[in-house]
Design a protein around this motif. Structure first.
Motif, short mmCIF file in Angstrom:
data_model
loop_
_atom_site.label_atom_id
_atom_site.label_comp_id
_atom_site.label_asym_id
_atom_site.label_seq_id
_atom_site.Cartn_x
_atom_site.Cartn_y
_atom_site.Cartn_z
N GLU A 1 -6.76 -52.55 -5.92
CA GLU A 1 -7.04 -51.69 -4.77
C GLU A 1 -8.49 -51.78 -4.29
OE1 GLU A 1 -7.50 -49.26 -8.52
OE2 GLU A 1 -5.93 -50.56 -7.75
N THR A 2 -9.36 -52.44 -5.08
CA THR A 2 -10.75 -52.62 -4.69
C THR A 2 -10.86 -53.91 -3.89
OG1 THR A 2 -11.44 -51.50 -6.71
CG2 THR A 2 -13.12 -52.75 -5.52
N THR A 3 -11.20 -53.80 -2.63
CA THR A 3 -11.25 -54.96 -1.76
C THR A 3 -12.66 -55.26 -1.24
OG1 THR A 3 -10.69 -53.60 0.15
CG2 THR A 3 -8.86 -54.65 -1.02
N THR A 4 -13.61 -54.37 -1.54
CA THR A 4 -14.96 -54.54 -1.03
C THR A 4 -15.98 -54.17 -2.10
OG1 THR A 4 -14.24 -53.97 1.20
CG2 THR A 4 -16.59 -53.89 0.79
N LEU A 5 -16.98 -55.03 -2.28
CA LEU A 5 -18.12 -54.76 -3.16
C LEU A 5 -19.40 -55.05 -2.38
CD1 LEU A 5 -16.94 -56.59 -6.43
CD2 LEU A 5 -16.95 -54.13 -6.02
N THR A 6 -20.48 -54.39 -2.76
CA THR A 6 -21.77 -54.65 -2.14
C THR A 6 -22.78 -55.00 -3.22
OG1 THR A 6 -21.34 -53.12 -0.33
CG2 THR A 6 -23.64 -53.71 -0.71
N LEU A 7 -23.43 -56.16 -3.07
CA LEU A 7 -24.51 -56.58 -3.95
C LEU A 7 -25.82 -56.28 -3.23
CD1 LEU A 7 -25.81 -58.05 -6.36
CD2 LEU A 7 -25.40 -60.21 -5.13
N SER A 8 -26.62 -55.44 -3.83
CA SER A 8 -27.87 -55.01 -3.21
C SER A 8 -29.04 -55.28 -4.15
CB SER A 8 -27.79 -53.52 -2.90
OG SER A 8 -28.98 -53.09 -2.28
N TYR A 9 -30.16 -55.71 -3.59
CA TYR A 9 -31.38 -55.92 -4.36
C TYR A 9 -32.51 -55.14 -3.71
CZ TYR A 9 -29.25 -59.96 -6.63
OH TYR A 9 -28.43 -60.78 -7.36
N THR A 10 -33.36 -54.56 -4.55
CA THR A 10 -34.61 -53.98 -4.08
C THR A 10 -35.72 -54.66 -4.85
OG1 THR A 10 -33.57 -51.86 -3.63
CG2 THR A 10 -35.98 -51.88 -3.81
N PHE A 11 -36.69 -55.22 -4.13
CA PHE A 11 -37.83 -55.87 -4.76
C PHE A 11 -38.95 -54.85 -4.93
CE2 PHE A 11 -36.75 -60.40 -4.50
CZ PHE A 11 -37.48 -60.87 -5.57
N PHE A 12 -39.56 -54.86 -6.12
CA PHE A 12 -40.69 -54.00 -6.45
C PHE A 12 -41.87 -54.87 -6.84
CE2 PHE A 12 -36.93 -51.49 -7.27
CZ PHE A 12 -37.26 -50.26 -6.71
N ILE A 13 -43.07 -54.40 -6.55
CA ILE A 13 -44.25 -55.15 -6.96
C ILE A 13 -44.41 -55.05 -8.46
CG2 ILE A 13 -45.89 -53.24 -6.63
CD1 ILE A 13 -47.81 -55.53 -5.51
N ASN A 14 -44.81 -56.14 -9.08
CA ASN A 14 -45.13 -56.18 -10.50
C ASN A 14 -46.66 -56.22 -10.56
OD1 ASN A 14 -45.80 -57.09 -13.11
ND2 ASN A 14 -43.77 -58.00 -13.36
N ASN A 15 -47.27 -55.04 -10.71
CA ASN A 15 -48.73 -54.93 -10.66
C ASN A 15 -49.41 -55.74 -11.75
OD1 ASN A 15 -49.02 -53.23 -8.36
ND2 ASN A 15 -48.34 -51.50 -9.59
N ALA A 16 -48.88 -55.71 -12.97
CA ALA A 16 -49.50 -56.44 -14.08
C ALA A 16 -49.48 -57.94 -13.82
CB ALA A 16 -48.80 -56.10 -15.39
N ALA A 17 -48.34 -58.47 -13.39
CA ALA A 17 -48.24 -59.91 -13.13
C ALA A 17 -49.06 -60.31 -11.91
CB ALA A 17 -46.78 -60.30 -12.95
N THR A 18 -49.12 -59.44 -10.90
CA THR A 18 -49.94 -59.72 -9.71
C THR A 18 -51.42 -59.77 -10.10
OG1 THR A 18 -48.32 -58.76 -8.20
CG2 THR A 18 -50.59 -58.89 -7.41
N ALA A 19 -51.86 -58.84 -10.94
CA ALA A 19 -53.26 -58.83 -11.39
C ALA A 19 -53.56 -60.09 -12.19
CB ALA A 19 -53.53 -57.58 -12.23
N LYS A 20 -52.62 -60.48 -13.04
CA LYS A 20 -52.81 -61.70 -13.85
C LYS A 20 -52.89 -62.94 -12.95
CE LYS A 20 -50.72 -64.13 -17.72
NZ LYS A 20 -49.61 -64.17 -18.67
N LEU A 21 -52.03 -62.99 -11.95
CA LEU A 21 -52.03 -64.10 -10.99
C LEU A 21 -53.35 -64.15 -10.23
CD1 LEU A 21 -50.30 -66.37 -9.66
CD2 LEU A 21 -49.55 -64.66 -8.02
N SER A 22 -53.82 -62.99 -9.79
CA SER A 22 -55.09 -62.91 -9.06
C SER A 22 -56.27 -63.30 -9.94
CB SER A 22 -55.31 -61.50 -8.51
OG SER A 22 -54.31 -61.19 -7.59
N ALA A 23 -56.24 -62.86 -11.21
CA ALA A 23 -57.33 -63.21 -12.14
C ALA A 23 -57.34 -64.71 -12.39
CB ALA A 23 -57.14 -62.45 -13.44
N GLY A 24 -56.17 -65.32 -12.51
CA GLY A 24 -56.09 -66.76 -12.71
C GLY A 24 -56.62 -67.53 -11.52
N ALA A 25 -56.32 -67.03 -10.32
CA ALA A 25 -56.81 -67.68 -9.09
C ALA A 25 -58.31 -67.55 -8.99
CB ALA A 25 -56.13 -67.08 -7.88
N ALA A 26 -58.85 -66.38 -9.37
CA ALA A 26 -60.30 -66.16 -9.31
C ALA A 26 -61.01 -67.09 -10.30
CB ALA A 26 -60.62 -64.71 -9.61
#
Length: 183
Positions: free
Chosen positions: A151-176
């Motif tokens: 009886e289930t004929t419809t599903l919804t796949l949803s994504y929400t992206f969130f910032i990863n502050n720790a990984a962003t800081a690490k990426l920025s530090a590596g670039a610097a």
């Protein structure tokens, strides 16, 4: 300098600990099966296919306001046959003038049927890093279980992206560091 080192080590440890916690939350709390193992596809090859019906899968994508990205599905929906493997994709673009890292949180609606939606390969399994202005197409391979109630004929796949502050800081530090080391 010692405090900066301790902060970097703690950030790395926290980011490392997030993967198993995310897997536990998805599988135990939300009922979403995460199967990114090497033997996932051979099991699919032997999976039963229910050619007698189709399921409409809708796709949705959003970004938390703290992450300067554009993110949406390439297509609004897809008609699938339970038991067959499919692929959908989501383009992502960093609209900021700095690099950032995001993590996607998936959800299936109606939630009580999330256990019947199997993601085989998904960008939500790993951190996604985008340089300033960079675009990337993020694929998801999935299968709707033939055991999904008829009886289930419809599903919804949803994504929400969130910032990863720790990984962003690490990426920025590596670039610097790289910029300072350049001749």
């Amino acid at each position: 300098m010692d405090n900066l080192f301790l902060l970097a080590v703690a950030s790395f440890g926290f980011a490392f600990a997030m993967v198993p916690m995310y897997n536990i939350a998805c599988e135990k709390v939300f009922g979403i099966k995460l199967d990114n193992s090497a033997n996932a596809e051979p099991r699919l090859a032997g999976a039963a296919v229910d050619e007698s019906r189709t399921v409409q899968v809708h796709f949705d994508g959003s970004v938390n306001s703290k992450l300067p990205w554009q993110f949406s599905p390439n297509q609004a929906s897809m008609t699938v046959v339970p038991g067959k493997l499919y692929e959908a994709s989501y383009p992502a673009r960093n609209t900021a003038d700095f690099a950032s890292v995001g993590n996607a949180a998936p959800s299936i609606a109606p939630n009580q049927f999330s256990g019947f939606f199997n993601k085989i390969q998904c960008f939500c399994f790993t951190e996604q890093a985008l340089q300033a202005g960079e675009s990337k197409v993020l694929p998801v391979r999935f299968m709707v279980s033939p055991d999904l109630p008829k009886e289930t004929t419809t599903l919804t796949l949803s994504y929400t992206f969130f910032i990863n502050n720790a990984a962003t800081a690490k990426l920025s530090a590596g670039a610097a560091k790289a910029a300072l080391a350049a001749p």
